[in-house]
Structure formats: structure tokens, C-alpha cells
Design a protein around this motif. Structure first.
Motif, PDB file in Angstrom:
ATOM      1  N   PHE A 111      12.307 -26.061 -40.736  1.00  0.00           N
ATOM      2  CA  PHE A 111      12.028 -27.503 -40.808  1.00  0.00           C
ATOM      3  C   PHE A 111      11.420 -27.932 -39.469  1.00  0.00           C
ATOM      4  O   PHE A 111      11.912 -28.847 -38.819  1.00  0.00           O
ATOM      5  N   CYS A 112      10.359 -27.285 -39.047  1.00  0.00           N
ATOM      6  CA  CYS A 112       9.938 -27.375 -37.643  1.00  0.00           C
ATOM      7  C   CYS A 112       9.443 -28.746 -37.217  1.00  0.00           C
ATOM      8  O   CYS A 112       9.421 -29.051 -36.020  1.00  0.00           O
ATOM      9  N   GLY A 113       9.034 -29.619 -38.149  1.00  0.00           N
ATOM     10  CA  GLY A 113       8.614 -30.955 -37.751  1.00  0.00           C
ATOM     11  C   GLY A 113       7.497 -30.910 -36.721  1.00  0.00           C
ATOM     12  O   GLY A 113       6.485 -30.243 -36.907  1.00  0.00           O
ATOM     13  N   THR A 114       7.705 -31.598 -35.599  1.00  0.00           N
ATOM     14  CA  THR A 114       6.681 -31.628 -34.556  1.00  0.00           C
ATOM     15  C   THR A 114       6.860 -30.516 -33.527  1.00  0.00           C
ATOM     16  O   THR A 114       6.155 -30.479 -32.531  1.00  0.00           O
ATOM     17  N   GLY A 115       7.832 -29.622 -33.749  1.00  0.00           N
ATOM     18  CA  GLY A 115       7.934 -28.411 -32.932  1.00  0.00           C
ATOM     19  C   GLY A 115       8.849 -28.475 -31.729  1.00  0.00           C
ATOM     20  O   GLY A 115       8.728 -27.638 -30.831  1.00  0.00           O
ATOM     21  N   VAL A 116       9.812 -29.408 -31.704  1.00  0.00           N
ATOM     22  CA  VAL A 116      10.677 -29.533 -30.526  1.00  0.00           C
ATOM     23  C   VAL A 116      11.521 -28.280 -30.312  1.00  0.00           C
ATOM     24  O   VAL A 116      11.607 -27.751 -29.199  1.00  0.00           O
ATOM     25  N   ILE A 117      12.148 -27.785 -31.372  1.00  0.00           N
ATOM     26  CA  ILE A 117      12.978 -26.581 -31.236  1.00  0.00           C
ATOM     27  C   ILE A 117      12.115 -25.387 -30.858  1.00  0.00           C
ATOM     28  O   ILE A 117      12.501 -24.552 -30.020  1.00  0.00           O
ATOM     29  N   LEU A 118      10.928 -25.292 -31.426  1.00  0.00           N
ATOM     30  CA  LEU A 118      10.038 -24.178 -31.089  1.00  0.00           C
ATOM     31  C   LEU A 118       9.647 -24.209 -29.622  1.00  0.00           C
ATOM     32  O   LEU A 118       9.604 -23.169 -28.951  1.00  0.00           O
ATOM     33  N   GLN A 119       9.363 -25.397 -29.094  1.00  0.00           N
ATOM     34  CA  GLN A 119       8.945 -25.484 -27.694  1.00  0.00           C
ATOM     35  C   GLN A 119      10.085 -25.094 -26.755  1.00  0.00           C
ATOM     36  O   GLN A 119       9.872 -24.369 -25.776  1.00  0.00           O
ATOM     37  N   GLU A 120      11.306 -25.546 -27.058  1.00  0.00           N
ATOM     38  CA  GLU A 120      12.433 -25.219 -26.189  1.00  0.00           C
ATOM     39  C   GLU A 120      12.762 -23.728 -26.268  1.00  0.00           C
ATOM     40  O   GLU A 120      13.106 -23.108 -25.259  1.00  0.00           O
ATOM     41  N   ALA A 121      12.665 -23.160 -27.456  1.00  0.00           N
ATOM     42  CA  ALA A 121      12.920 -21.720 -27.606  1.00  0.00           C
ATOM     43  C   ALA A 121      11.870 -20.899 -26.875  1.00  0.00           C
ATOM     44  O   ALA A 121      12.181 -19.869 -26.262  1.00  0.00           O
ATOM     45  N   ALA A 122      10.608 -21.342 -26.930  1.00  0.00           N
ATOM     46  CA  ALA A 122       9.544 -20.635 -26.216  1.00  0.00           C
ATOM     47  C   ALA A 122       9.806 -20.640 -24.714  1.00  0.00           C
ATOM     48  O   ALA A 122       9.587 -19.638 -24.021  1.00  0.00           O
ATOM     49  N   LEU A 123      10.290 -21.766 -24.191  1.00  0.00           N
ATOM     50  CA  LEU A 123      10.602 -21.853 -22.771  1.00  0.00           C
ATOM     51  C   LEU A 123      11.750 -20.923 -22.386  1.00  0.00           C
ATOM     52  O   LEU A 123      11.856 -20.500 -21.229  1.00  0.00           O
ATOM     53  N   MET A 124      12.618 -20.601 -23.354  1.00  0.00           N
ATOM     54  CA  MET A 124      13.729 -19.686 -23.095  1.00  0.00           C
ATOM     55  C   MET A 124      13.312 -18.224 -23.190  1.00  0.00           C
ATOM     56  O   MET A 124      14.096 -17.333 -22.865  1.00  0.00           O
ATOM     57  N   GLY A 125      12.106 -17.961 -23.679  1.00  0.00           N
ATOM     58  CA  GLY A 125      11.629 -16.589 -23.779  1.00  0.00           C
ATOM     59  C   GLY A 125      11.623 -16.008 -25.171  1.00  0.00           C
ATOM     60  O   GLY A 125      11.355 -14.821 -25.354  1.00  0.00           O
ATOM     61  N   PHE A 126      11.900 -16.830 -26.196  1.00  0.00           N
ATOM     62  CA  PHE A 126      11.863 -16.342 -27.573  1.00  0.00           C
ATOM     63  C   PHE A 126      10.448 -16.422 -28.135  1.00  0.00           C
ATOM     64  O   PHE A 126       9.647 -17.287 -27.739  1.00  0.00           O
ATOM     65  N   ASN A 127      10.161 -15.543 -29.084  1.00  0.00           N
ATOM     66  CA  ASN A 127       9.021 -15.750 -29.959  1.00  0.00           C
ATOM     67  C   ASN A 127       9.450 -16.759 -31.019  1.00  0.00           C
ATOM     68  O   ASN A 127      10.622 -16.812 -31.392  1.00  0.00           O
ATOM     69  N   VAL A 128       8.498 -17.565 -31.500  1.00  0.00           N
ATOM     70  CA  VAL A 128       8.887 -18.653 -32.401  1.00  0.00           C
ATOM     71  C   VAL A 128       8.035 -18.640 -33.668  1.00  0.00           C
ATOM     72  O   VAL A 128       6.835 -18.358 -33.638  1.00  0.00           O
ATOM     73  N   TYR A 129       8.699 -18.982 -34.759  1.00  0.00           N
ATOM     74  CA  TYR A 129       8.082 -19.003 -36.093  1.00  0.00           C
ATOM     75  C   TYR A 129       8.579 -20.262 -36.784  1.00  0.00           C
ATOM     76  O   TYR A 129       9.782 -20.450 -36.963  1.00  0.00           O
ATOM     77  N   GLY A 130       7.657 -21.142 -37.141  1.00  0.00           N
ATOM     78  CA  GLY A 130       8.052 -22.401 -37.762  1.00  0.00           C
ATOM     79  C   GLY A 130       7.340 -22.642 -39.073  1.00  0.00           C
ATOM     80  O   GLY A 130       6.166 -22.287 -39.234  1.00  0.00           O
ATOM     81  N   THR A 131       8.057 -23.241 -40.014  1.00  0.00           N
ATOM     82  CA  THR A 131       7.453 -23.671 -41.267  1.00  0.00           C
ATOM     83  C   THR A 131       7.896 -25.099 -41.554  1.00  0.00           C
ATOM     84  O   THR A 131       8.952 -25.538 -41.102  1.00  0.00           O
ATOM     85  N   ASP A 132       7.075 -25.800 -42.306  1.00  0.00           N
ATOM     86  CA  ASP A 132       7.400 -27.164 -42.707  1.00  0.00           C
ATOM     87  C   ASP A 132       6.636 -27.472 -43.980  1.00  0.00           C
ATOM     88  O   ASP A 132       5.522 -26.975 -44.180  1.00  0.00           O
ATOM     89  N   ILE A 133       7.233 -28.297 -44.822  1.00  0.00           N
ATOM     90  CA  ILE A 133       6.612 -28.624 -46.099  1.00  0.00           C
ATOM     91  C   ILE A 133       5.407 -29.557 -45.929  1.00  0.00           C
ATOM     92  O   ILE A 133       4.543 -29.645 -46.805  1.00  0.00           O
ATOM     93  N   ASP A 134       5.321 -30.232 -44.782  1.00  0.00           N
ATOM     94  CA  ASP A 134       4.284 -31.229 -44.521  1.00  0.00           C
ATOM     95  C   ASP A 134       3.194 -30.620 -43.643  1.00  0.00           C
ATOM     96  O   ASP A 134       3.447 -30.221 -42.499  1.00  0.00           O
ATOM     97  N   ASN A 135       1.977 -30.560 -44.150  1.00  0.00           N
ATOM     98  CA  ASN A 135       0.865 -29.987 -43.397  1.00  0.00           C
ATOM     99  C   ASN A 135       0.631 -30.731 -42.084  1.00  0.00           C
ATOM    100  O   ASN A 135       0.275 -30.123 -41.064  1.00  0.00           O
TER     101      ASN A 135
END
Length: 284
Positions: A111-135
Motif C-alpha cells: 500500500f505504498c501510497g506516496t512512498g514514505v515507508i519506501l524512502q525511510e527503508a531505503a535510507l536504512m539500507g534496504f532494497n524497496v518494492y512498492g505496489t499500490d492500486i492507484d496509478n
């Protein structure tokens, strides 16, 4: 007491001033603005433990300016889908990634939305994969991640964001854990009528049930996730998702904490009707 301490320090020939405060402790902004973690600054903390008193010194503090920049200065934001604070996103990632190796591990946010969790995870050193129903959310996520990458010159992670319904999507990229703020339902500016709330809760519950079943079909025993799900504040306390009472039959075990009861793990701001309840699950 502060004045006596100040006098003693001045008698040693050192310059000193006191930062006045009415609360028991200074907030992060006061510590930063007064440079109390610098070589010439002190924040001394007295902690009472039974008959003992411990003396501690603050040596580091959260970078509130960086948090504000990653939150308020993000180029693509949408208040209608919720504004997840970066610090809360970090908590979700930290709890969800428990036991995962940061470098090389991949986080999925369905449920990545605008990508807040992805950005914080990237800063921690994770690779990130996000999906969302809204293009549109996928476009916002990609724009925000590109902005963050260029702003901080990040090169040590991979990112993929694509359209996908969390209740039915077959994620084709491997992922090691899930960290997400799920669908919180319709936003409310005030307490809705009980019939309206009941309808919203039923709809949101169906989505979460389908989502959990979908994840269970694509993961192995031991798989871990931390999700922030809605909890509705009413005059009689918080109302929780009903699906949380059926986790065992859906194939999950809810993880508990030593110092916090599960139904108390709720992030809720004063005046808000919809809060976020942190739920930590492992596949049976």
C-alpha cells in the motif's frame, strides 16, 4: 538547584548559562538550537530509580530538520490518503525487519501510497518494492524516490514501484518482509454516525481479510510483517478491525511485546478520529 550548579561551574572559570524550561525535560528543538550536544554544551538528566539516582548526559539527538525536510518538503504529497510521519514509518520498518539483514534484504509495501515507508527503508539500507492500486500513487512514489535519491546522492539500494491491488496481486519480485500502512478507510473530520462508521469498518475489514489471505498464499512459515491498520477513536474507546480476531484461522500469529499490550500500540494525534494500530504478524 540549577542556580547553585551554575555558580559552582562559574567558580571554575567556565562560562555557563541555563536553558529555562517548565517541563521535566527539554525537547529535541531546544537541545539542537542551544547546541547542547556540542563540545561546549551539556544536557544533564537525573533519573530516579527507587532509592538510586542516575546521572546521564545527552550526546546525540534526532535530526528534526532532516525529518521535516523528508516530510514537508517532499515534492509529491496527498493529504487525502493520509500523511504518514517519517518517524512512524521508521518504527514500522524497524519492527517489520526484525532479524533481517539490512543490506540486501528487500521490503515490500503493498500500500505504498506516496512512498514514505519506501524512502525511510531505503535510507536504512534496504532494497524497496512498492505496489499500490492507484496509478497516481505509483507516479508520486517514483517522483519522491527520485527526489530523495538526488537530494542525498543515494546509490546503495534498488527500488521498484508498480500498480497492484494488495488483495489479489501476485508480486513477481522476491521480498523478505512487509512493512506498510494499510488502507485506513474514509477520512473523517469528526465522529461519524454509528451506521456510517459500521459500514466503513465492514468495507475496510473485507479489504484487510483479502490482503492477509493473499499474502499468506505467497509466503512461507516464519514470514514477518508489521502493518499499521486503522483504529477508530470513539467516546467508548478505540474500535479495532474485526479481522484481528481471526488471525489464527487466516494463517498468522500475532506477535506480542513485553512492555506493551497489543491493543495499546496505537499512534493517534489529539483531535483525530482515525488512528494507526501497529500489528506484527508471522506466518504459521
Amino acid at each position: 538547584m540549577p542556580l547553585r550548579v551554575k555558580k559552582v561551574i562559574r567558580e571554575t572559570g567556565k562560562s555557563v548559562r541555563i536553558v529555562p524550561n517548565t517541563a521535566n525535560e527539554l525537547n529535541a528543538a531546544q537541545v539542537l538550537r542551544n547546541k547542547l550536544t556540542s563540545s561546549n554544551g551539556w544536557e544533564l538528566i537525573l533519573l530516579r530509580d527507587g532509592n538510586q539516582t542516575h546521572l546521564a548526559q545527552t550526546v546525540s539527538i534526532q535530526d528534526i530538520d532532516a525529518y521535516a525536510a523528508r516530510d514537508q518538503a517532499r515534492p509529491k504529497r496527498d493529504a487525502r490518503v493520509g500523511m504518514l510521519p517519517p518517524k512512524l514509518a521508521q518504527i514500522i520498518v524497524n519492527i517489520g525487519s526484525h532479524g533481517s539483514n539490512y543490506h540486501g534484504a528487500t521490503l515490500l509495501d503493498p500500500f505504498c501510497g506516496t512512498g514514505v515507508i519506501l524512502q525511510e527503508a531505503a535510507l536504512m539500507g534496504f532494497n524497496v518494492y512498492g505496489t499500490d492500486i492507484d496509478n497516481r500513487m505509483i507516479e508520486y512514489t517514483n517522483y519522491n524516490i527520485d527526489w530523495l535519491t538526488n537530494k542525498l546522492n543515494l546509490t546503495s539500494f534498488t527500488c521498484l514501484a508498480e500498480i497492484g491491488d494488495a488483495t489479489s496481486y501476485r508480486w513477481h519480485k522476491n521480498f523478505d518482509f512487509i512493512a506498510a500502512e494499510t488502507y485506513l478507510g474514509r477520512p473523517f473530520s469528526s465522529t461519524p454516525h454509528i451506521e456510517v462508521l459500521s459500514e466503513v469498518m465492514r468495507d475496510v475489514d473485507v479489504i484487510h481479510r483479502k490482503f492477509l489471505l493473499n499474502v499468506a498464499q505467497q509466503t512461507k512459515p516464519g514470514f514477518r510483517m508489521c502493518i499499521a491498520v486503522p483504529a477508530w477513536k470513539t467516546n467508548n474507546g478505540f474500535k479495532h478491525l474485526k479481522v484481528l480476531d481471526s488471525l489464527e484461522e487466516l494463517g498468522y500469529t500475532r506477535q506480542s511485546f513485553v512492555h506493551a499490550e497489543n491493543d495499546k500500540l496505537i499512534y493517534h494525534r489529539e483531535g483525530q478520529f482515525v488512528g494507526r494500530e501497529l500489528v506484527v504478524l508471522t506466518r504459521k
